[in-house]
Design a protein around this motif. Structure first.
Motif, PDB file in Angstrom:
ATOM      1  N   GLU A  47       5.445   2.176   1.621  1.00  0.00           N
ATOM      2  CA  GLU A  47       4.523   1.112   2.147  1.00  0.00           C
ATOM      3  C   GLU A  47       4.213   0.936   3.398  1.00  0.00           C
ATOM      4  OE1 GLU A  47       3.168  -1.505  -1.502  1.00  0.00           O
ATOM      5  OE2 GLU A  47       5.236  -2.209  -0.723  1.00  0.00           O
ATOM      6  N   ALA A  48       5.317   0.830   4.322  1.00  0.00           N
ATOM      7  CA  ALA A  48       5.288   0.792   5.760  1.00  0.00           C
ATOM      8  C   ALA A  48       4.753   1.854   6.427  1.00  0.00           C
ATOM      9  CB  ALA A  48       6.953   0.590   6.452  1.00  0.00           C
ATOM     10  N   ASP A  49       5.129   3.228   6.075  1.00  0.00           N
ATOM     11  CA  ASP A  49       4.151   4.245   6.563  1.00  0.00           C
ATOM     12  C   ASP A  49       2.640   4.182   6.194  1.00  0.00           C
ATOM     13  OD1 ASP A  49       4.309   7.377   7.357  1.00  0.00           O
ATOM     14  OD2 ASP A  49       3.257   7.161   5.309  1.00  0.00           O
ATOM     15  N   ARG A  50       2.489   3.617   5.135  1.00  0.00           N
ATOM     16  CA  ARG A  50       0.745   3.682   4.691  1.00  0.00           C
ATOM     17  C   ARG A  50       0.136   2.634   5.616  1.00  0.00           C
ATOM     18  NH1 ARG A  50      -1.490  -0.479   1.866  1.00  0.00           N
ATOM     19  NH2 ARG A  50       0.557  -1.397   1.576  1.00  0.00           N
ATOM     20  N   VAL A  51       0.963   1.603   5.988  1.00  0.00           N
ATOM     21  CA  VAL A  51       0.383   0.330   6.821  1.00  0.00           C
ATOM     22  C   VAL A  51       0.244   1.015   8.135  1.00  0.00           C
ATOM     23  CG1 VAL A  51       0.821  -1.948   7.871  1.00  0.00           C
ATOM     24  CG2 VAL A  51       1.263  -1.540   5.432  1.00  0.00           C
ATOM     25  N   ALA A  52       1.173   1.838   8.718  1.00  0.00           N
ATOM     26  CA  ALA A  52       1.211   2.385  10.013  1.00  0.00           C
ATOM     27  C   ALA A  52       0.065   3.408  10.237  1.00  0.00           C
ATOM     28  CB  ALA A  52       2.682   3.149  10.234  1.00  0.00           C
ATOM     29  N   ARG A  53      -0.363   4.082   9.005  1.00  0.00           N
ATOM     30  CA  ARG A  53      -1.459   4.920   9.030  1.00  0.00           C
ATOM     31  C   ARG A  53      -2.794   4.412   8.722  1.00  0.00           C
ATOM     32  NH1 ARG A  53      -1.331   8.413   5.307  1.00  0.00           N
ATOM     33  NH2 ARG A  53       0.260   7.698   3.749  1.00  0.00           N
ATOM     34  N   GLY A  54      -2.771   3.039   8.740  1.00  0.00           N
ATOM     35  CA  GLY A  54      -4.098   2.376   8.599  1.00  0.00           C
ATOM     36  C   GLY A  54      -4.553   2.527   7.196  1.00  0.00           C
ATOM     37  N   ARG A  55      -3.668   2.983   6.071  1.00  0.00           N
ATOM     38  CA  ARG A  55      -4.387   3.198   4.781  1.00  0.00           C
ATOM     39  C   ARG A  55      -4.112   2.132   3.866  1.00  0.00           C
ATOM     40  NH1 ARG A  55      -6.130   8.008   3.282  1.00  0.00           N
ATOM     41  NH2 ARG A  55      -7.240   6.627   1.733  1.00  0.00           N
TER      42      ARG A  55
ATOM     43  N   ASP B 109      18.182 -13.194  -5.323  1.00  0.00           N
ATOM     44  CA  ASP B 109      17.556 -13.869  -4.144  1.00  0.00           C
ATOM     45  C   ASP B 109      18.142 -13.206  -2.839  1.00  0.00           C
ATOM     46  OD1 ASP B 109      20.058 -14.483  -4.332  1.00  0.00           O
ATOM     47  OD2 ASP B 109      19.826 -16.580  -4.306  1.00  0.00           O
ATOM     48  N   VAL B 110      18.676 -11.853  -2.995  1.00  0.00           N
ATOM     49  CA  VAL B 110      19.072 -11.299  -1.630  1.00  0.00           C
ATOM     50  C   VAL B 110      17.884 -10.310  -1.289  1.00  0.00           C
ATOM     51  CG1 VAL B 110      20.849  -9.351  -1.090  1.00  0.00           C
ATOM     52  CG2 VAL B 110      21.430 -11.015  -2.812  1.00  0.00           C
ATOM     53  N   PRO B 111      17.578 -10.460   0.116  1.00  0.00           N
ATOM     54  CA  PRO B 111      16.603  -9.878   0.785  1.00  0.00           C
ATOM     55  C   PRO B 111      16.808  -8.370   0.570  1.00  0.00           C
ATOM     56  CG  PRO B 111      17.771 -11.055   2.311  1.00  0.00           C
ATOM     57  CD  PRO B 111      18.393 -11.442   0.983  1.00  0.00           C
ATOM     58  N   LEU B 112      16.118  -7.481   0.715  1.00  0.00           N
ATOM     59  CA  LEU B 112      16.302  -5.991   0.866  1.00  0.00           C
ATOM     60  C   LEU B 112      16.829  -5.557   2.166  1.00  0.00           C
ATOM     61  CD1 LEU B 112      16.058  -3.135  -0.754  1.00  0.00           C
ATOM     62  CD2 LEU B 112      13.767  -3.286   0.151  1.00  0.00           C
ATOM     63  N   LEU B 113      16.116  -6.429   3.113  1.00  0.00           N
ATOM     64  CA  LEU B 113      16.276  -6.084   4.661  1.00  0.00           C
ATOM     65  C   LEU B 113      16.074  -7.545   5.371  1.00  0.00           C
ATOM     66  CD1 LEU B 113      14.021  -3.033   5.099  1.00  0.00           C
ATOM     67  CD2 LEU B 113      16.656  -2.956   5.431  1.00  0.00           C
ATOM     68  N   ASP B 114      17.055  -7.487   6.402  1.00  0.00           N
ATOM     69  CA  ASP B 114      16.994  -8.662   7.421  1.00  0.00           C
ATOM     70  C   ASP B 114      15.752  -8.544   8.230  1.00  0.00           C
ATOM     71  OD1 ASP B 114      19.284 -10.467   7.048  1.00  0.00           O
ATOM     72  OD2 ASP B 114      20.527  -9.428   8.375  1.00  0.00           O
ATOM     73  N   ASP B 115      15.139  -9.718   8.511  1.00  0.00           N
ATOM     74  CA  ASP B 115      14.139  -9.869   9.445  1.00  0.00           C
ATOM     75  C   ASP B 115      12.785  -8.758   9.287  1.00  0.00           C
ATOM     76  OD1 ASP B 115      15.434 -11.952  10.571  1.00  0.00           O
ATOM     77  OD2 ASP B 115      16.620 -10.576  11.767  1.00  0.00           O
ATOM     78  N   GLU B 116      12.618  -8.497   8.150  1.00  0.00           N
ATOM     79  CA  GLU B 116      11.556  -7.522   7.762  1.00  0.00           C
ATOM     80  C   GLU B 116      10.782  -7.996   6.478  1.00  0.00           C
ATOM     81  OE1 GLU B 116      11.562  -2.650   8.002  1.00  0.00           O
ATOM     82  OE2 GLU B 116      13.101  -3.620   8.959  1.00  0.00           O
ATOM     83  N   ASP B 117       9.485  -8.005   6.565  1.00  0.00           N
ATOM     84  CA  ASP B 117       8.704  -8.064   5.548  1.00  0.00           C
ATOM     85  C   ASP B 117       8.841  -7.124   4.392  1.00  0.00           C
ATOM     86  OD1 ASP B 117       7.878 -10.854   6.393  1.00  0.00           O
ATOM     87  OD2 ASP B 117       5.929  -9.844   7.537  1.00  0.00           O
TER      88      ASP B 117
END
Length: 257
Positions: free
Chosen positions: A41-49, A163-171
């Protein structure tokens, strides 16, 4: 403490929350599934899709892997205006560990055609709490909240969240949070005692007819063991609004020595 900490653009460090269930010195694959979905999903957003949404997540597990640094990569296998196939992979301990191939498709308004979803199951408020550490060890299993109605061995309705986040400081999107829980389908409605029978999954494929809300994940699950050492876990996927897809996992079934 999150499941992973990003160390640079393509590498991630697992925390103790990722500890495995079959072997606590290895990683539980569930958080990796969430991480790879996030990277797609991050790659999709970075490519503007922004017009594309994930409709299938198909994971192959190459083998067990340790609690050590993960290296990742994402590439578009099949670009397109309305449909794309994207691959994301992880390497760990010098070996490829998990591959995800995700289909993404452009959305549209089909609300007047929406029909055919499986019936809702009792919600998390209507299913009793259950402690999964009674069956399984490991940091990941200890990190999840589970509610379970086990109809019989291998058949039940389970609700799970963390309630554990997948990553710190990243949506992280609701889909990625949900993907990080999908693999529990094979372990929460067990057909046999995992201390006596091993039934790890080789893969997981989830097909979605809508996007999940990212809170409670409901699993209406059936586990089948065949007579020749193979098995199948299948589940209809729910959130509190109803069904949103289904999954299947191929199992290798072996008696413990």
């Amino acid at each position: 403490m999150p499941y992973f900490r990003r160390t640079d653009a393509t590498t991630f460090e697992p925390t103790a929350q990722v500890g495995g269930a079959w072997n606590t010195a290895e990683q539980h694959v569930a958080p990796t599934f969430g991480l790879l979905a996030h990277l797609v999903e991050a790659d999709r957003v970075a490519r503007g899709r922004h017009d594309l949404a994930v409709t299938r997540l198909s994971y192959d597990i190459w083998g067990p892997y340790p609690l050590s640094t993960m290296t990742t990569a994402v590439r578009v296998l099949r670009p397109g205006r309305g449909v794309e196939l994207v691959e994301a992979e992880t390497w760990c301990g010098g070996r490829r560990s998990v591959t995800l191939r995700a289909w993404l498709a452009a959305g549209g308004d089909t609300s007047d055609l929406a029909a055919g979803a499986p019936a809702s199951v009792p919600g998390p408020q209507d299913v009793p709490a259950w402690d999964p550490t009674t069956d399984w060890p490991g940091g990941f299993v200890a990190s999840i909240e589970v509610r379970r109605d086990l109809v019989e061995p291998g058949r039940g309705v389970v609700w799970v969240r963390t309630d554990v986040p997948l990553l710190d400081d990243e949506d992280v999107s609701p889909l990625a949070r949900t993907a990080g829980l999908l693999d529990v389908a094979n372990g929460m409605s067990v057909r046999a005692d995992p201390r006596r029978v091993a039934f790890p999954n080789l893969d997981l494929a989830a097909h979605l007819h809508r996007q999940p809300d990212g809170g409670w994940l409901g699993l209406d699950t059936s586990v089948t063991f065949g007579a020749g050492g193979a098995g199948l876990t299948a589940a209809v996927l729910h959130d509190v609004s109803g069904a949103f897809g289904s999954l299947a996992q191929s199992l290798v079934v072996r008696r413990m020595p």
